[in-house]
Design an enzyme around this catalytic site. Structure first.
Site, PDB file in Angstrom:
ATOM      1  N   ASP A 100      68.040 -13.636  20.423  1.00 20.68           N
ATOM      2  CA  ASP A 100      68.443 -14.727  21.293  1.00 20.68           C
ATOM      3  C   ASP A 100      68.749 -15.990  20.503  1.00 20.68           C
ATOM      4  OD1 ASP A 100      67.442 -13.647  24.180  1.00 20.68           O
ATOM      5  OD2 ASP A 100      66.052 -13.055  22.594  1.00 20.68           O
ATOM      6  N   ARG A 101      69.732 -16.727  20.978  1.00 22.81           N
ATOM      7  CA  ARG A 101      70.053 -17.996  20.328  1.00 22.81           C
ATOM      8  C   ARG A 101      69.020 -19.067  20.679  1.00 22.81           C
ATOM      9  NH1 ARG A 101      75.598 -21.623  20.028  1.00 22.81           N
ATOM     10  NH2 ARG A 101      74.546 -23.469  19.214  1.00 22.81           N
TER      11      ARG A 101
END
Length: 351
Positions: free
Chosen positions: A86-87
Site C-alpha cells: 500500500d502507498r
C-alpha cells in the site's frame, strides 16, 4: 457489479459475521497502517543479488524500485520485489537488485525522504512473487464508534473462524479504474498500454471474478466449509488438491483450519473443482464469460486461492477513541478484508 459497470467492487459482497459492529477511520495518517513483509526463506548472505529491506512511507512500490535502480545506475528491470504494498502506509518491504559486482551504492540517494534502507544482504537468486511467508500488521482505527463488548465479541469470532479471503479495494485501482480498463479491453476495446499497467488490469479482473465467487459462497454459508467437488487449499502452502467427495476427515481438518475451500483465479487450463463446486462457479461466472476468455487469451493459467483466511496472533487494545490491532496474515491476504468484517470505514480511508 455487472460486466461493463464500475462502482464499489466490494459493495454487493455480503458479510460473513453479520455486518460491522461500529465505525471508524483507517489511514488517517500513513503510520496508522504498518505492514512488514516476512520472507519465506533467509537470504544466504552471498550471491549476485543484493537484498534490501526498505521502510517506505506514503510511497508506491514501483516508485521505490525505480529510485533503487537509479541509485545503482541500472534499468528498473533489474530490481525485483515479492508483492506490491500500500502507498498510504508505513511498509517494510524487501527488494532485490541484480548487482554481481560488490560496488558501494548510496541506496537512499534518490529517496526524497520517502524511504530508508533497514538491512542489506545478498542471495543467489532474485526475489520472486511467492517469496513471502506472510505479512505482519499494526493498524490504528481512529474516531472509533463501537460498543466495546460487541467489538470484543466480533474480534473473538474473527480470531476463531477467520474472514473471507477477499481481494481488497487496493487491487482494483482508484475508483475501480483497473476494472474500468478491463471492461473496455474485454469488451473489444484497446488493451492497456505498458507491461506494468496491463499486468495490473489483468490482476484486477482476476481478483474481481474471485470476489464474485466468494460473494456467492458467503451468501450460502460455504465460504468456510467444503463443497462436494471442492478444490482444497492446504493452509500455509500454495498446494491445492481435488476432493470429489468431501468426507468427514476433510471436514474436520477444515474446521481446524488445516485446509480451506478455494475459489478460482481465472486463466487457461483445467480447474481442479468439479461437481457442486464447479457448478456454482460456472453459474456465478456465466455473465463474465468475456472476461474469462480475455484472461485466458492473455496467457494466464488457471490457479486457485483460499476462500478463508485465519489471522495469527490477533491482539487489540483501545486507546481513547482509537482501536489498535496487531495480527499476521499469509501472503496475498488483505488486512482490509479483516477490518471490513469488524468496522465500517469510509472507502477513501480504508482503500
Amino acid at each position: 457489479m455487472a460486466p461493463g459497470a464500475v462502482g464499489d467492487p466490494l459493495a454487493a459482497i455480503p458479510f460473513a459475521h453479520g455486518g460491522p459492529v461500529g465505525r471508524g477511520r483507517l489511514r488517517v495518517r500513513p503510520e496508522d497502517f504498518v505492514v512488514e513483509e516476512v520472507l519465506r526463506f533467509a537470504p544466504e548472505g552471498r550471491g549476485e543479488h543484493v537484498y534490501l529491506q526498505v521502510e517506505k512511507v506514503d510511497a508506491d512500490t514501483a516508485w521505490v524500485a525505480q529510485r533503487l535502480a537509479r541509485a545503482a545506475g541500472m534499468g528498473a528491470a533489474r530490481v525485483a520485489w515479492a508483492g506490491l504494498k500500500d502507498r498510504r502506509a508505513v511498509a517494510r518491504q524487501w527488494f532485490s537488485v541484480h548487482l554481481p559486482r560488490a560496488l558501494p551504492v548510496d541506496w537512499e540517494r534518490h529517496a526524497e525522504g520517502r524511504f530508508r534502507v533497514l538491512a542489506e544482504t545478498r542471495h543467489r537468486r532474485a526475489l520472486r512473487r511467492g517469496g513471502l511467508a506472510g505479512n505482519r500488521f499494526r493498524l490504528v482505527v481512529r474516531e472509533l464508534s463501537a460498543d466495546p463488548r460487541a467489538l470484543a465479541a466480533r474480534l473473538g469470532r474473527i480470531a476463531e473462524a477467520g474472514v473471507p479471503n477477499l481481494f481488497g479495494p487496493q487491487r482494483f485501482g482508484q475508483g475501480g479504474s483497473n476494472l474500468e480498463a478491463a471492461a473496455v479491453w474485454f469488451g473489444g476495446g484497446p488493451a492497456p498500454t505498458g507491461r506494468f499497467r496491463r499486468g495490473m488490469v489483468l490482476s484486477a479482473a482476476r481478483a474481481h471474478l474471485f470476489n464474485r465467487v466468494a460473494a456467492a459462497r458467503i451468501a450460502d454459508g460455504s465460504w468456510a466449509r467444503l463443497l462436494p467437488g471442492e478444490a482444497v487449499a492446504l493452509a500455509g502452502s500454495r498446494s491445492v488438491f481435488a476432493a470429489p467427495q468431501a468426507d468427514e476427515a476433510l471436514a474436520r481438518r477444515c474446521r481446524r483450519g488445516d485446509l480451506h475451500p478455494s475459489g478460482p483465479l481465472w486463466g487457461a487450463g483445467p480447474s481442479l473443482a468439479c461437481g457442486a463446486c464447479a457448478a456454482l462457479e460456472a453459474a456465478v461466472l456465466a455473465p463474465w464469460a468475456a472476461w474469462c476468455r480475455g484472461l485466458e487469451a492473455a496467457g494466464l493459467a488457471h490457479e486457485r486461492r483460499a476462500l478463508r483466511v485465519l489471522p495469527q496472533g490477533l491482539r487489540w487494545r483501545l486507546e481513547g477513541d482509537a482501536l489498535v490491532l496487531r495480527f499476521a496474515l499469509p501472503s496475498g491476504a488483505y488486512a482490509t478484508a479483516l477490518v471490513r468484517e469488524l468496522l465500517a470505514c469510509p472507502q477513501d480511508a480504508c482503500g
